[in-house]
Design an enzyme around this catalytic site. Structure first.
Site, PDB file in Angstrom:
ATOM      1  N   HIS A 198       0.816  -1.221   0.000  1.00 35.36           N
ATOM      2  CA  HIS A 198       0.000   0.000   0.000  1.00 35.36           C
ATOM      3  C   HIS A 198       0.848   1.268   0.000  1.00 35.36           C
ATOM      4  O   HIS A 198       0.338   2.363  -0.246  1.00 35.36           O
ATOM      5  CB  HIS A 198      -0.946   0.001   1.207  1.00 35.36           C
ATOM      6  CG  HIS A 198      -2.284   0.618   0.907  1.00 35.36           C
ATOM      7  ND1 HIS A 198      -2.444   1.688   0.061  1.00 35.36           N
ATOM      8  CD2 HIS A 198      -3.533   0.302   1.348  1.00 35.36           C
ATOM      9  CE1 HIS A 198      -3.715   2.011  -0.009  1.00 35.36           C
ATOM     10  NE2 HIS A 198      -4.406   1.182   0.747  1.00 35.36           N
ATOM     11  N   ARG A 199       2.125   1.159   0.284  1.00 37.80           N
ATOM     12  CA  ARG A 199       3.001   2.326   0.212  1.00 37.80           C
ATOM     13  C   ARG A 199       3.248   2.734  -1.235  1.00 37.80           C
ATOM     14  O   ARG A 199       3.650   3.869  -1.509  1.00 37.80           O
ATOM     15  CB  ARG A 199       4.336   2.023   0.896  1.00 37.80           C
ATOM     16  CG  ARG A 199       4.241   1.669   2.369  1.00 37.80           C
ATOM     17  CD  ARG A 199       5.572   1.188   2.913  1.00 37.80           C
ATOM     18  NE  ARG A 199       6.062   0.001   2.214  1.00 37.80           N
ATOM     19  CZ  ARG A 199       7.214  -0.610   2.491  1.00 37.80           C
ATOM     20  NH1 ARG A 199       7.989  -0.130   3.454  1.00 37.80           N
ATOM     21  NH2 ARG A 199       7.583  -1.679   1.824  1.00 37.80           N
TER      22      ARG A 199
END
Length: 439
Positions: free
Chosen positions: A412-413
């Site tokens: 998700h980064r």
């Protein structure tokens, strides 16, 4: 001038290795390209070859020595005709100075004349550990005796030659390459990606008290798998997206293409179509082809697909470079070759590292659906389940179709939900209309 042989970094993630077996002994003459030893890395057991001609003057690390840090001196190579006694005397003096300055402990002798040194007791070259190559120290050009002699005979200037040996040492192949116009250093250089330091909690384990058990020693590969995937689950914010793909058209096209291939060795698998579809989907949604690097994100312009292959003792991920630019037949040939050599432990480091996106396929084992763990520094991995006939609704009527469930694990980064969804939509489009992959 004697040449020090160091524990090499045979993979980008290798920090230590096990010297599994020596293929030479002290006093043996070796030529450039001869195999010296077998080294068990975090990926596989690989043979390590000599970079120059000479005589094995001294072996410092015995067979079976574990956790030898990259950059540790494992042996000494003397030039043909060089006085080995003088070489050992010079080495002994140098070693004494190193140990005195570093407050190292004494090295105990075992197995006749062979010395097994714990990692901390042998000089370690930090530039090798950090992956840096230095062509010279001060004004002195680093070159093997044989390379110097050939350069002198050919009238070549060593300062104009790039070294591809340990720490940028100029070796025989580099001098010969000047004559042929081939750059050995460029062929051997690999780009390492920055990885942020990770702190992992330590858990203690106790032996079973009553249940009978057999203790299985961890290989370097299994230790690395345990460490890296633990770090991945603890530090990478995973989220998952799942999609169902109808593959009846794909199966029909695969059958037609395989029948049309005749007596050729090309037999396409569903996985070949999956690799091609992933490559094209990453080209269509380039934001999904990325990795996290601390204070920045790397967005890759080429889809280099890592394909998980089960081998004895663990997994390895051979890489199909530029998958979106290759035909299905070429992908099939490449994957068969890489998988076959992976199981034999014969892959070169650049063949199983540097991927930008991973695929893990357990469909052949009847697994319907699963979620895979991301392999850092990659930003995503696609888990492929089995194709099976399921009831589906088409135009308001019940029908039967061959459906394959695929789950995308995203970092998700790097990849947001919308990007992941766009990638899966493109991927599904190629699988359900496979003829578009041939355009």
């Amino acid at each position: 001038m004697a040449i020090e042989i160091y524990m090499p970094a045979l993979s980008p993630t290798m920090e230590k290795g096990t010297l599994a077996k020596w293929l030479v002994k002290e006093g043996d003459s070796v030529a450039s390209g001869d195999m010296l030893c077998e080294i068990e890395t975090d990926k596989a057991t690989m043979e390590y070859e000599s970079i120059d001609d000479g005589v094995i003057a001294k072996i410092f690390i015995a067979e079976g020595a574990e956790d030898v840090p990259v950059g540790t001196i494992i042996a000494l190579l003397a030039e043909e005709g060089e006085d080995i006694a003088e070489v050992l005397a010079d080495t002994s003096t140098s070693s004494t100075r190193t140990e005195t300055s570093s407050s190292h402990a004494e090295i105990s002798s075992v197995q006749s004349d062979t010395v097994v040194a714990p990692a901390s007791e042998k000089p370690v070259r930090p530039e090798l550990v950090e992956g840096q190559k230095v062509a010279s120290e001060g004004s002195r050009i680093k070159a093997s005796p044989l390379a110097r002699r050939i350069a002198e005979q050919k009238g070549l200037n060593l300062s104009a030659i790039s070294g591809s040996g340990p720490y940028g040492r100029i070796i025989k192949a580099d001098v010969e390459a000047v004559q042929t116009g081939v750059s050995t250093s460029s062929a051997r250089t690999e780009v390492s990606r920055q990885e942020a330091p990770v702190s992992v909690s330590v858990v203690s384990y106790s032996e079973p008290s009553e249940t009978p058990f057999v203790e299985v020693k961890l290989t370097s590969m299994r230790k690395t798998i345990a460490r890296r995937l633990t770090e991945s689950k603890q530090t990478v914010p995973h989220f998952y997206l799942t999609i169902d793909c109808e593959i009846d058209k794909l199966l029909a096209l695969r059958k037609e293409l395989n029948e049309g291939a005749g007596d050729t060795d090309v037999k396409l698998s569903v996985n070949d179509f999956v690799i091609k579809a992933v490559g094209l989907a990453l080209k269509k949604v380039p934001d999904a082809n990325a990795s996290f690097a601390g204070d920045k994100i790397y967005k890759y312009s080429r889809a280099d697909i890592s394909v998980a292959v089960a081998i004895e003792g663990g997994l390895i991920t051979p890489v199909v470079r530029g998958a979106c630019t290759k035909g299905l037949g070429e992908i099939s040939t490449i994957v068969k070759d890489l998988a076959g050599r992976a199981k034999e432990g014969k892959l070169a480091p650049h063949e199983y590292s540097g991927g930008t996106f991973s695929i893990s396929n357990l469909g052949m084992f009847g697994i319907k659906e699963f979620s895979a763990v991301i392999n850092p520094p990659e930003g995503a991995i696609l888990a492929i389940g089995s194709g099976e006939q399921r009831p589906v609704v088409k135009d308001g009527a019940l029908a039967v179709a061959t459906v394959m469930t695929c789950t995308l694990s995203c970092d998700h980064r790097v990849i947001d939900g919308t990007i992941g969804a766009e990638f899966l939509a493109a991927f599904k489009g190629y699988l359900q209309s496979p003829i578009t992959m041939l355009l």
